[in-house]
Design an enzyme around this catalytic site. Structure first.
Site, PDB file in Angstrom:
ATOM      1  CB  ALA A  61      -0.723  -0.073   1.205  1.00 30.01           C
ATOM      2  N   GLY A 100       0.525  -5.216   0.905  1.00 31.19           N
ATOM      3  CA  GLY A 100      -0.487  -5.259  -0.050  1.00 31.19           C
ATOM      4  C   GLY A 100      -0.356  -5.833  -1.545  1.00 31.19           C
TER       5      GLY A 100
HETATM    6  N1  T1G Z   1       4.635   3.466   0.193  1.00 30.76           N
HETATM    7  C1  T1G Z   1       5.202   4.415  -0.265  1.00 30.76           C
HETATM    8  N2  T1G Z   1       6.415   4.858  -0.515  1.00 30.76           N
HETATM    9  C2  T1G Z   1       7.296   3.709  -0.511  1.00 30.76           C
HETATM   10  C3  T1G Z   1       6.801   2.524  -0.216  1.00 30.76           C
HETATM   11  C4  T1G Z   1       5.551   2.290   0.215  1.00 30.76           C
HETATM   12  N3  T1G Z   1       4.890   1.142   0.489  1.00 30.76           N
HETATM   13  N4  T1G Z   1       7.776   1.802  -0.233  1.00 30.76           N
HETATM   14  C5  T1G Z   1       8.963   2.368  -0.770  1.00 30.76           C
HETATM   15  N5  T1G Z   1       8.404   3.594  -0.768  1.00 30.76           N
HETATM   16  C6  T1G Z   1       9.736   4.810  -1.384  1.00 30.76           C
HETATM   17  C7  T1G Z   1      10.352   5.079  -0.398  1.00 30.76           C
HETATM   18  O1  T1G Z   1      10.021   5.984   0.506  1.00 30.76           O
HETATM   19  C8  T1G Z   1      11.590   5.824  -1.190  1.00 30.76           C
HETATM   20  O2  T1G Z   1      11.257   7.111  -1.300  1.00 30.76           O
HETATM   21  C9  T1G Z   1      11.418   4.920  -2.485  1.00 30.76           C
HETATM   22  O3  T1G Z   1      10.104   4.310  -2.454  1.00 30.76           O
HETATM   23  C10 T1G Z   1      12.582   3.759  -2.499  1.00 30.76           C
HETATM   24  O4  T1G Z   1      12.527   3.083  -1.526  1.00 30.76           O
HETATM   25  C11 T1G Z   1      -2.605  -2.969   3.087  1.00 30.76           C
HETATM   26  C12 T1G Z   1      -1.382  -1.904   4.757  1.00 30.76           C
HETATM   27  C13 T1G Z   1      10.189  -2.047  -1.588  1.00 30.76           C
HETATM   28  C14 T1G Z   1      12.145  -3.295  -0.422  1.00 30.76           C
HETATM   29  O5  T1G Z   1       6.394  -2.135   3.914  1.00 30.76           O
HETATM   30  O6  T1G Z   1      10.717  -2.093   1.881  1.00 30.76           O
HETATM   31  O7  T1G Z   1       0.853  -2.763   2.222  1.00 30.76           O
HETATM   32  O8  T1G Z   1      13.199   8.133  -0.533  1.00 30.76           O
HETATM   33  O9  T1G Z   1      14.726   3.695  -0.630  1.00 30.76           O
HETATM   34  O10 T1G Z   1      16.082   0.185  -0.852  1.00 30.76           O
HETATM   35  O11 T1G Z   1      -1.637  -4.761   4.037  1.00 30.76           O
HETATM   36  O12 T1G Z   1      11.275   0.172  -0.105  1.00 30.76           O
HETATM   37  O13 T1G Z   1      13.102   7.737  -3.074  1.00 30.76           O
HETATM   38  O14 T1G Z   1      11.525   9.381  -1.988  1.00 30.76           O
HETATM   39  O15 T1G Z   1      13.338   1.587   0.308  1.00 30.76           O
HETATM   40  O16 T1G Z   1      15.088  -0.345  -2.929  1.00 30.76           O
HETATM   41  C15 T1G Z   1       3.659  -2.628   3.197  1.00 30.76           C
HETATM   42  C16 T1G Z   1       8.056  -0.871   2.127  1.00 30.76           C
HETATM   43  C17 T1G Z   1       3.204  -1.379   3.273  1.00 30.76           C
HETATM   44  C18 T1G Z   1       7.324  -2.095   1.830  1.00 30.76           C
HETATM   45  C19 T1G Z   1      12.600  -1.205  -1.824  1.00 30.76           C
HETATM   46  N6  T1G Z   1       4.950  -2.455   2.288  1.00 30.76           N
HETATM   47  N7  T1G Z   1       9.200  -0.612   1.163  1.00 30.76           N
HETATM   48  O17 T1G Z   1      13.812  -0.871  -1.274  1.00 30.76           O
HETATM   49  O18 T1G Z   1      14.283   1.334  -1.996  1.00 30.76           O
HETATM   50  S1  T1G Z   1       1.904  -1.668   4.324  1.00 30.76           S
HETATM   51  C20 T1G Z   1       6.078  -2.307   2.817  1.00 30.76           C
HETATM   52  C21 T1G Z   1      10.501  -1.368   1.123  1.00 30.76           C
HETATM   53  C22 T1G Z   1       0.592  -2.644   3.586  1.00 30.76           C
HETATM   54  C23 T1G Z   1      -1.415  -3.781   3.436  1.00 30.76           C
HETATM   55  C24 T1G Z   1      -0.651  -2.878   4.101  1.00 30.76           C
HETATM   56  C25 T1G Z   1      11.566  -0.937   0.330  1.00 30.76           C
HETATM   57  C26 T1G Z   1      11.640  -1.688  -0.863  1.00 30.76           C
HETATM   58  P1  T1G Z   1      12.216   8.072  -1.816  1.00 30.76           P
HETATM   59  P2  T1G Z   1      13.723   2.381  -0.696  1.00 30.76           P
HETATM   60  P3  T1G Z   1      14.881  -0.019  -1.679  1.00 30.76           P
END
Ligand code: T1G
Length: 702
Positions: A61, A100
């Site tokens: 998400a 998500g």
């Molecule tokens: N939402 C918004 N922005 C995100 C994002 C996300 N889920 N994930 C990453 N970004 C942005 C991050 O802030 C950065 O921005 C850029 O993308 C690159 O990220 C309903 C409620 C995917 C493994 O927890 O683990 O789904 O600094 O530097 O090292 O059940 O990002 O460039 O402006 O981390 O290559 C669940 C979180 C959400 C995954 C990539 N998902 N993200 O790592 O790049 S809750 C997560 C990560 C959800 C549902 C629930 C990592 C990555 P900027 P990065 P990376």
């Protein structure tokens, strides 16, 4: 540019998502997918493929939308549309299908993935739980135990593992789209069955009806230890229990309720804050975007002690060879033995193969000759914490290192500018302050000297990321960010001891607050001699109020240095190293209190907590006022990743906003009256924000 496109490839409809950087499920993406699925119901397609452009399948998400007004369709609504499709939908996964993203793939009827892909449900790391059917579909697909492992750990698994437990149907080699289209054709040939996970029953394991209730009870206890003080892990067990005992739609409702409860919690707000804070901390305000980075291929480290050895490991762990310099062969051998011991521990825990450990140690070359550092791209000094010794080292480095080499000091207190002045190239000098154990702790304080060049700073930030550290930028001051804030925190712990408390009372207050360890236990771990030696040679005025260190000095003079001598503020069991309150320490405290004319009386736990945490917060405000730290969230990163501050409280500055700056300010004004203005002067910035009615977050985003 549309974030979702749709086209027919033969009799297969291809839905392409393109929402950089990680295809997060933004509102626009959800609408686009919903429209594409709806449109495909009436065209000639016999099956659909859902695939993403860019570096990864949906990574979850859109966390930046959390806390804002919900916009339809919600993700659960979209997933019901996907699962209700008349035509089978195949999710084609590459990169990391997370949260998500994986839940979207689970609402599809089939899942295929590249061998390099990973899938996971990291919501627990954000103080959440999978809120779009993950807690109901995963147990139905892979069983309860595998579901508990995957969802409560938050750790992604490889495609091969996902295939083996049944989370995905096929691993495709080569081009993902071609593989997915092939798989879609197979699905069509086999009758285009709509495999809906929601139609499955959770496999009943074990023969006794109380099997599951016992299993869940055990998991609740395990998780309460692993995630001390956190709510979300317990709610995840509740959801999986609902998947076992209730029909799908009822379980979905329970999941939604508990998800919203977690979403609205301060713990999740704090963890989401840290998610972005960790990514923001490597950004330097005002640094030109096109700053050229230096190429760091060879690293020299001076000093093979605990720190130097740990620092060396960070580099060889990512394939960068290290030249380790010590004063003589014995010291060099000792350094290599420290590294070998660290690797042996990692290997014994099954976290690294013996071969890889050997290979990495093979990338460390020992020397006692400074000339061997001539071609290093980066040299990190990690010698004894003495300014003169460090200056001598940097003078030698200035004489032997190639032009343009970055000369870094690992000092935790000394003035980086004074060290830089010992060279003819202050623009190449920077502080890289690692935290012990340097091969484990994620925090790296990067200390910018007055003359440190943009290029050296930008390269240091990039190096931090490449060695998997979380950087935080500090200007030069005594103790930079972390250790400077630690001083008033420790001061208050010592004064509380003198005024009536005990080591175990203070430490248990801070551990219940969520700190990894209380301040007295930390002092015993680091060594009471550290503080004693740092005060040696200082004038009484420089040492500060004797009440803040008289107990520690008395213990030092008794030879009680902490864990290293088996006794400090606590007694330590020689076999288990367990901390045991020691009546002798109370005698020392009472004796010192009498000597200082302090009448000891009970101190409320709440007062101890406020004195220690508000001392930390107030210093943090001063650090911001002085421009030592760039932003409040960098201070949070320092304390969570370097000092064991509970992540689910977001760090000291986020915590200040959570409890309210007015509360902090008014309490500090009270403390000023009760304990004296010397220690309790509210920071000007704190006072200003309270007068303006602003939070620290609002001020930081101005
Ligand atoms: N939402 C918004 N922005 C995100 C994002 C996300 N889920 N994930 C990453 N970004 C942005 C991050 O802030 C950065 O921005 C850029 O993308 C690159 O990220 C309903 C409620 C995917 C493994 O927890 O683990 O789904 O600094 O530097 O090292 O059940 O990002 O460039 O402006 O981390 O290559 C669940 C979180 C959400 C995954 C990539 N998902 N993200 O790592 O790049 S809750 C997560 C990560 C959800 C549902 C629930 C990592 C990555 P900027 P990065 P990376």
């Amino acid at each position: 540019m549309s974030v979702v496109s749709y086209e027919l490839v033969g009799d297969i409809g291809v839905i392409r998502l393109n929402n950089p950087p990680v295809n997060a499920l933004s509102h626009a993406l959800r609408i686009g997918v919903q429209d594409a699925v709806s449109k495909a119901q009436d065209d000639s397609s016999l099956a659909l493929v859902l695939i993403c452009e860019g570096r990864t399948f949906i990574a979850g998400a859109d966390i930046s939308e959390f806390g804002k007004a919900p916009m339809m369709p919600s993700l659960p609504e979209l997933l019901i549309d996907i699962e209700s499709s008349k035509k089978p939908i195949i999710a084609a996964i590459h990169g990391t299908a997370l949260g998500g993203g994986l839940e979207t793939a689970l609402a599809c009827h089939y899942r295929c993935a590249l061998p390099s892909a990973q899938v996971g449900l990291p919501e627990v790391k954000l103080g959440l739980l999978p809120g779009a059917g993950g807690t109901q579909r995963v147990p139905r697909l892979v069983g309860v135990k595998a579901a508990l492992d995957l969802i409560t750990s938050g750790t992604p698994i490889a495609a091969s593992k996902a295939l083996s437990i049944g989370l995905i149907d096929k691993v495709v080699d080569g081009d993902l789209l071609s593989g997915a289209l092939e798989f879609a054709k197979e699905v069509i040939e086999q009758g285009a069955t709509l495999k809906k996970i929601s139609d499955l029953e959770v496999e009943k394991q074990g023969d006794s009806p109380e099997f599951f209730s016992e299993l869940f009870a055990e998991w609740r206890i395990t998780l309460s230890k692993r995630y001390r003080g956190q709510e979300a892990p317990q709610r995840i067990v509740d959801c999986i229990e609902a998947a076992v005992n209730k029909p799908f739609n009822e379980g979905l409702k329970i999941e939604r309720e508990l998800f919203m409860e977690c979403m609205q919690s301060s713990q999740s707000a704090a963890l989401r804050h840290l998610f972005f804070a960790e990514r923001m901390s490597s950004k330097v305000n005002g640094l030109p975007k096109d700053t050229q980075l230096k190429d760091i291929k060879r690293v020299g480290i001076i000093g093979g002690g605990t720190m130097g050895g740990g620092i060396a490991m960070n580099f060889v762990n990512v394939g960068i060879p290290v030249t380790l310099l010590e004063i003589n062969d014995e010291a060099l051998q000792r350094g290599k033995d420290i590294i070998a011991k660290n690797y042996a521990i990692t290997v014994s825990k099954g976290k690294l193969s013996a071969e890889l450990a050997d290979e990495r140690q093979g990338m460390i070359t020992g020397t006692t000759d400074y000339n061997e550092l001539a071609n290093m791209d980066l040299v990190i000094e990690a010698v004894f914490e003495n300014l003169d010794i460090k200056k001598q080292v940097f003078k030698k480095l200035d004489a032997v290192c190639k032009q343009g080499a970055i000369l870094a000091t690992n000092t935790s207190y000394q003035d980086v500018d004074l060290i830089a002045q010992a060279t003819s190239r202050p623009q190449d000098v920077i502080g890289l302050h690692f935290f012990s154990p340097a091969n484990v702790m994620k925090l790296l304080e990067i200390v910018r000297g007055e003359h440190t060049s943009d290029q050296v700073l930008a390269t240091s930030m990039a190096v931090a990321k490449s060695i998997k550290k979380v950087p935080a930028l500090s200007r030069v001051c005594y103790g930079f960010i972390g250790n400077r804030m630690l001083r008033p925190y420790v001061r208050e712990s010592q004064l509380c001891l003198l005024e009536g408390s005990t080591p175990q009372a203070i430490d248990s207050v801070m551990q219940r607050f969520g700190m990894a360890m209380g301040p007295l236990a930390v002092s015993d771990l680091a060594g009471i001699d550290i503080g004693y030696k740092a005060r040696e040679g200082l004038s009484d005025e420089q040492k500060g109020d004797i009440r803040t260190y008289c107990i520690a000095d008395a213990l030092y003079e008794m030879g009680r240095l902490g864990q290293k001598t088996g006794a400090g503020f606590y007694q330590y069991d020689p076999n288990t190293r367990q901390r045991i309150p020691d009546p002798k320490v109370l005698e020392v405290i009472e004796e010192q209190a009498e000597k200082r004319g302090v009448e000891r009386k009970d101190i409320l736990d709440h007062t101890i907590l406020q004195r220690l945490t508000f001392a930390l917060i107030n210093e943090g405000f001063k650090i911001l006022e002085e421009g030592i730290a760039q932003r409040p969230s960098d201070i949070d990163v320092v304390y969570v990743f370097g000092y064991g501050f509970p992540a689910y409280r977001g760090g000291p500055m986020f915590y200040a906003d959570t409890i309210g700056l007015e509360t902090v300010y008014k309490t500090i004004c009270e403390f000023s009256k009760t304990y004296g203005e010397e220690f309790w002067q509210p920071a000007a910035l704190l006072k200003q924000l309270v007068e303006e009615g602003k939070t620290l977050t609002q001020w930081a985003n101005e």
